[in-house]
Design a protein around this motif. Structure first.
Motif, mmCIF file in Angstrom:
data_model
loop_
_atom_site.group_PDB
_atom_site.id
_atom_site.type_symbol
_atom_site.label_atom_id
_atom_site.label_comp_id
_atom_site.label_asym_id
_atom_site.label_seq_id
_atom_site.Cartn_x
_atom_site.Cartn_y
_atom_site.Cartn_z
ATOM 1 N N ASN A 86 0.832 -1.069 0.039
ATOM 2 C CA ASN A 86 0.053 0.059 -0.019
ATOM 3 C C ASN A 86 0.848 1.154 0.028
ATOM 4 O O ASN A 86 0.702 2.159 -0.648
ATOM 5 N N LYS A 87 2.204 1.220 0.740
ATOM 6 C CA LYS A 87 3.009 2.294 0.700
ATOM 7 C C LYS A 87 3.481 2.481 -0.534
ATOM 8 O O LYS A 87 3.587 3.892 -1.076
ATOM 9 N N LEU A 88 3.931 1.406 -1.147
ATOM 10 C CA LEU A 88 4.443 1.689 -2.752
ATOM 11 C C LEU A 88 3.525 1.997 -3.558
ATOM 12 O O LEU A 88 3.624 3.143 -4.526
ATOM 13 N N LYS A 89 2.246 1.741 -3.332
ATOM 14 C CA LYS A 89 1.220 2.084 -4.438
ATOM 15 C C LYS A 89 0.924 3.411 -4.309
ATOM 16 O O LYS A 89 0.757 4.023 -5.260
ATOM 17 N N ILE A 90 0.807 4.093 -3.215
ATOM 18 C CA ILE A 90 0.539 5.666 -2.924
ATOM 19 C C ILE A 90 1.630 6.333 -3.657
ATOM 20 O O ILE A 90 1.456 7.360 -4.185
ATOM 21 N N ILE A 171 10.008 -5.122 -1.459
ATOM 22 C CA ILE A 171 10.269 -3.906 -2.439
ATOM 23 C C ILE A 171 11.114 -4.136 -3.638
ATOM 24 O O ILE A 171 10.452 -3.926 -5.002
ATOM 25 N N ARG A 172 12.427 -4.621 -3.426
ATOM 26 C CA ARG A 172 13.098 -4.763 -4.833
ATOM 27 C C ARG A 172 12.427 -5.824 -5.576
ATOM 28 O O ARG A 172 12.330 -5.922 -6.785
ATOM 29 N N SER A 173 11.950 -6.928 -5.199
ATOM 30 C CA SER A 173 11.320 -7.975 -5.754
ATOM 31 C C SER A 173 9.865 -7.636 -6.517
ATOM 32 O O SER A 173 9.783 -7.764 -7.764
ATOM 33 N N LEU A 174 9.298 -6.820 -5.999
ATOM 34 C CA LEU A 174 8.329 -6.112 -6.399
ATOM 35 C C LEU A 174 8.452 -5.422 -7.720
ATOM 36 O O LEU A 174 7.877 -5.308 -8.606
ATOM 37 N N VAL A 175 9.436 -4.341 -7.298
ATOM 38 C CA VAL A 175 10.041 -3.526 -8.492
ATOM 39 C C VAL A 175 10.475 -4.370 -9.617
ATOM 40 O O VAL A 175 9.997 -4.123 -11.102
ATOM 41 N N ARG A 176 11.409 -4.950 -9.373
ATOM 42 C CA ARG A 176 11.860 -6.100 -10.673
ATOM 43 C C ARG A 176 11.020 -6.805 -11.223
ATOM 44 O O ARG A 176 11.046 -7.241 -12.669
ATOM 45 N N GLY A 177 9.918 -7.224 -10.360
ATOM 46 C CA GLY A 177 9.038 -8.131 -11.202
ATOM 47 C C GLY A 177 7.904 -7.535 -11.947
ATOM 48 O O GLY A 177 7.198 -8.079 -12.459
ATOM 49 N N GLY A 178 8.083 -6.307 -12.007
ATOM 50 C CA GLY A 178 7.008 -5.427 -13.099
ATOM 51 C C GLY A 178 5.967 -4.930 -12.183
ATOM 52 O O GLY A 178 5.222 -4.047 -12.851
ATOM 53 N N PHE A 179 5.884 -4.909 -10.845
ATOM 54 C CA PHE A 179 4.900 -3.979 -10.020
ATOM 55 C C PHE A 179 4.891 -2.649 -10.492
ATOM 56 O O PHE A 179 3.864 -1.973 -10.564
ATOM 57 N N PRO A 185 -0.397 1.151 -14.328
ATOM 58 C CA PRO A 185 -0.531 1.551 -13.169
ATOM 59 C C PRO A 185 -1.783 1.096 -12.515
ATOM 60 O O PRO A 185 -2.193 1.384 -11.358
ATOM 61 N N GLU A 186 -2.688 -0.065 -13.155
ATOM 62 C CA GLU A 186 -3.724 -0.619 -12.466
ATOM 63 C C GLU A 186 -3.107 -1.237 -11.410
ATOM 64 O O GLU A 186 -3.980 -1.789 -10.321
ATOM 65 N N TYR A 187 -1.876 -1.801 -11.411
ATOM 66 C CA TYR A 187 -1.248 -2.737 -10.288
ATOM 67 C C TYR A 187 -1.423 -1.803 -8.944
ATOM 68 O O TYR A 187 -1.149 -2.422 -7.949
ATOM 69 N N TRP A 188 -1.410 -0.681 -9.241
ATOM 70 C CA TRP A 188 -1.319 0.107 -8.002
ATOM 71 C C TRP A 188 -2.617 0.530 -7.518
ATOM 72 O O TRP A 188 -2.613 1.308 -6.587
ATOM 73 N N ASP A 189 -3.592 0.349 -7.831
ATOM 74 C CA ASP A 189 -4.654 0.887 -7.264
ATOM 75 C C ASP A 189 -5.074 0.390 -5.843
ATOM 76 O O ASP A 189 -4.620 -0.865 -5.564
ATOM 77 N N LEU A 190 -5.471 1.122 -5.058
ATOM 78 C CA LEU A 190 -5.793 0.818 -3.886
ATOM 79 C C LEU A 190 -7.479 0.747 -3.702
ATOM 80 O O LEU A 190 -8.097 1.380 -4.650
ATOM 81 N N PRO A 191 -8.001 -0.028 -2.825
ATOM 82 C CA PRO A 191 -9.190 -0.037 -2.952
ATOM 83 C C PRO A 191 -9.982 0.999 -2.939
ATOM 84 O O PRO A 191 -11.290 0.967 -3.440
ATOM 85 N N ASN A 207 -4.490 7.799 -18.047
ATOM 86 C CA ASN A 207 -4.869 7.679 -19.486
ATOM 87 C C ASN A 207 -3.612 8.360 -20.101
ATOM 88 O O ASN A 207 -3.091 8.303 -20.957
ATOM 89 N N ARG A 208 -3.296 9.788 -19.685
ATOM 90 C CA ARG A 208 -2.585 10.705 -20.502
ATOM 91 C C ARG A 208 -1.261 10.079 -20.495
ATOM 92 O O ARG A 208 -0.454 10.149 -21.475
ATOM 93 N N VAL A 209 -0.645 9.663 -19.538
ATOM 94 C CA VAL A 209 0.703 9.274 -19.100
ATOM 95 C C VAL A 209 0.826 7.842 -19.893
ATOM 96 O O VAL A 209 1.795 7.674 -20.771
ATOM 97 N N THR A 210 -0.195 7.048 -19.907
ATOM 98 C CA THR A 210 0.102 5.702 -20.704
ATOM 99 C C THR A 210 -0.157 5.932 -22.020
ATOM 100 O O THR A 210 0.824 5.089 -22.808
#
Ligand code: PEP
Ligand code: CO
Length: 452
Positions: A86-90, A171-179, A185-191, A207-210
Motif C-alpha cells: 500500500n505504501k508503494l502504491k500511494i 520492495i526490490r522483488s516487486l519492482v523488478r517483477g514488474g509491479f 498503473p492498475e497494479y497500484w490501485d488501492l481499494p 490515461n494521458r501518461v500511458t
C-alpha cells in the motif's frame, strides 16, 4: 580560509556530545549487538548510493523532482505485505501525478526500510504519577506505557535491521517483477481509489501518461528507458549513531566510507548542531545526505553546516529539507536561500510541509491541517521561483492506509473524526486520499506555473 579538521573515522563522533541517544542498562549487551550488526551484509550498495547522488544533482539543477515520503516512524508490525504494497502504491500514484505535473523524471525516496528511531522533545513521559522513558521508535523500545516496554533493549536494533532487510527485499522483488511498470498503473490501485472524489482526475492523468508512453514506443519507436519502470531509494533519519556506525564501511575500488544501511541518511532538526556528534558522523560519509532546517537556524549555523558537510560542493551531496511552517515560511525561506546563494554552494532544496505544521487538538491528539500543508508547499514553490531557483522536491509523512490523523482535504476528515482511525505513535500522516490529493494539487500548480 580552509580549516584543517581532525581525522574522521566511523567512530570519531564518540568524542562529541550525542543528543537523542537511549540509555541502555548494559553496555556489554549493546556492544555485542553493535558487533553483530557490523558483521551482517549491507542493505544497499555504494553503486546505488552514487546513482542516487547523481539523480539528486540533477534535481538540484531542476532536471528531476524528488518525492520523499513514508511514515514518521515505521513500526515493526508494518513489515507486512499489505502495508508495504500500500505504501508503494500511494508513492507510485503520487509520482505518476507529479511526472505529469512537472514533466520531469521523479526520484522516489521512501522513508522506509529503517525509519525506526525517533527524536523526542522529552526524555521522559509522565502519566498520572508514573514517569517512564519516552518511546523512541521500535529500534529502541515499545510504545506501551509499562516500565518493561519502555526499557531500551539493544536486541531491537537487530530486529530492526532484519525488518529493514525484509522490507527492502520485498520492495526490490516487486519492482523488478514488474509491479512498478508505468504501463500497468492498475497494479497500484488501492481499494478506496474508486470511491474517491479525486478518482476521475487521477484516472485522466493515468490515461494521458500511458498514452504518451505508447505513443513514444509505438509511433516514435523510442524506448523511454528509466521512465518505463521505476525504482525506489531508501532513507531514514540517522539518529542512533551506534546503529549507523555499525554499517559504515569502505567498499572495494572506491575511496571514502559509505553508510550501507540506507541510500540517503538525514540529520534531524534536533541533532543538527555543527559541534555535535551527528554532524561529525555525517561529515565522513560518501552517501548523499540531507539536513532538516527549521525556523531557528541562523546564518552562522547554516554556513558552518555547509562548511563541514559540503566542503567541496560535490553535486548531489547535500539536500536541505526546510520545514518552516505555513505561517513562517515567508519570513525564513528567503533568508535561508540567500545564505546558501551567498556561500556559492549548490544544494537540492526539498520542502517538508509537515513538521512545521504540527498542532494539538483540544483532546490532546497531535494533528496537522491539510490546508496548512498545502499552503506551505505553495509558498515554497513561489519563493524558490522568486529567488531564481526551483524547488527540487517534496517530503511527506504519509501512509497507504485509510487513517484519520490529519484533518481536511476533499474527503472532509474533521477534527472530530480523528479518533476514528488514529494509529500513529508519533507524528500524524496524510492518509491515502490526502496524499494523492496533495500530489494532484501541486501537479496542477506546477503546470500552471510553467512558463509558456
Ligand atoms: C521527522 O522527519 O520525523 C522529524 C522528526 O523531523 P524534524 O527533524 O524535521 O523535526
Ligand atoms: Co515526523
Amino acid at each position: 580560509m580552509v580549516v584543517a579538521r581532525p581525522e574522521w573515522t566511523p567512530d570519531s563522533w564518540q568524542s562529541k556530545v550525542a543528543l537523542q541517544q537511549p540509555n541502555y542498562r548494559s553496555a556489554e549487551a549493546l556492544a555485542a549487538v553493535v558487533r553483530e550488526l557490523s558483521s551482517l551484509p549491507p542493505l544497499v550498495t555504494s553503486w546505488e548510493t552514487i546513482a542516487l547522488k547523481q539523480q539528486l544533482a540533477d534535481a538540484a539543477r531542476g532536471q528531476r523532482f524528488v518525492l520523499q515520503g513514508g511514515d514518521c516512524a515505521e513500526r515493526f508490525s508494518d513489515c507486512s505485505p499489505s502495508t508495504i504494497t500500500n505504501k508503494l502504491k500511494i508513492l507510485l500514484q503520487m509520482s505518476l501525478v507529479l511526472i505529469h505535473g512537472c514533466r520531469k523524471p521523479v526520484v522516489r525516496l521512501g522513508r522506509f526500510a529503517g525509519q525506526y528511531s525517533k527524536p523526542r522533545s522529552d526524555d521522559l513521559e509522565s502519566r498520572g504519577n508514573v514517569t517512564l522513558p519516552s518511546y523512541r521508535g521500535d529500534n529502541i523500545n515499545q510504545p506501551g506505557f509499562t516500565a518493561a516496554e519502555r526499557e531500551p533493549d539493544p536486541q531491537l536494533l537487530l530486529r530492526g535491521y532484519e525488518r529493514a532487510a525484509l522490507t527492502l527485499n520485498f520492495i526490490r522483488s516487486l519492482v523488478r517483477g514488474g509491479f512498478a511498470d508505468l504501463h500497468h498503473p492498475e497494479y497500484w490501485d488501492l481499494p478506496f481509489v474508486h470511491k474517491s472524489p479525486l478518482s476521475a482526475e487521477y484516472r485522466a492523468i493515468v490515461n494521458r501518461v500511458t498514452e504518451s508512453l505508447r505513443f513514444m514506443e509505438n509511433v516514435l519507436g523510442v524506448h523511454p528507458g528509466e521512465m518505463q519502470w521505476v525504482d525506489f531509494f531508501t532513507c531514514h533519519e540517522a539518529l542512533h549513531l551506534l546503529y549507523e556506525q555499525a554499517q559504515t564501511q569502505r567498499v572495494p575500488h572506491r575511496t571514502g566510507f559509505f553508510n550501507l544501511s540506507t541510500h540517503f541518511p538525514w540529520i534531524g532538526m534536533r541533532t543538527a548542531d555543527p559541534d555535535g556528534a551527528h554532524v561529525e558522523y555525517f561529515r565522513g560519509l560518501s552517501n548523499p545526505i540531507g539536513i532538516k532546517l527549521g525556523p531557528s537556524v541562523t546564518r552562522d549555523h547554516l554556513l558552518r553546516l555547509l562548511d563541514i558537510l559540503h566542503p567541496t560542493d560535490e553535486p548531489g551531496r547535500l539536500t536541505l529539507i526546510h520545514r518552516l511552517g505555513c505561517d513562517k515560511i515567508t519570513e525564513h525561506l528567503p533568508r535561508l536561500l540567500d545564505i546558501v546563494a551567498g556561500s556559492g554552494k549548490r544544494v537540492a532544496w526539498i520542502c517538508d510541509p509537515m513538521h512545521g505544521n504540527t498542532r494539538m487538538t483540544a483532546s490532546g491528539l497531535k494533528t496537522r491541517r491539510f490546508e496548512e500543508i498545502l499552503g506551505e508547499l505553495e509558498q515554497a514553490f513561489d519563493i524558490h521561483a522568486v529567488g531564481g531557483g526551483s524547488l527540487a522536491g517534496v517530503h511527506f509523512e504519509l501512509t497507504g492506509e485509510d487513517v484519520t490523523e490529519c484533518s481536511g482535504g476533499a474527503s472532509g476528515v474533521t477534527e472530530a473524526d480523528l479518533p476514528a482511525n488514529y494509529r500513529s505513535e508519533v507524528d500524524p500522516r496524510l492518509n491515502y486520499e490526502q496524499a494523492l490529493e496533495v500530489a494532484l494539487l501541486i501537479a496542477r500548480k506546477m503546470r500552471a506555473d510553467e512558463k509558456p
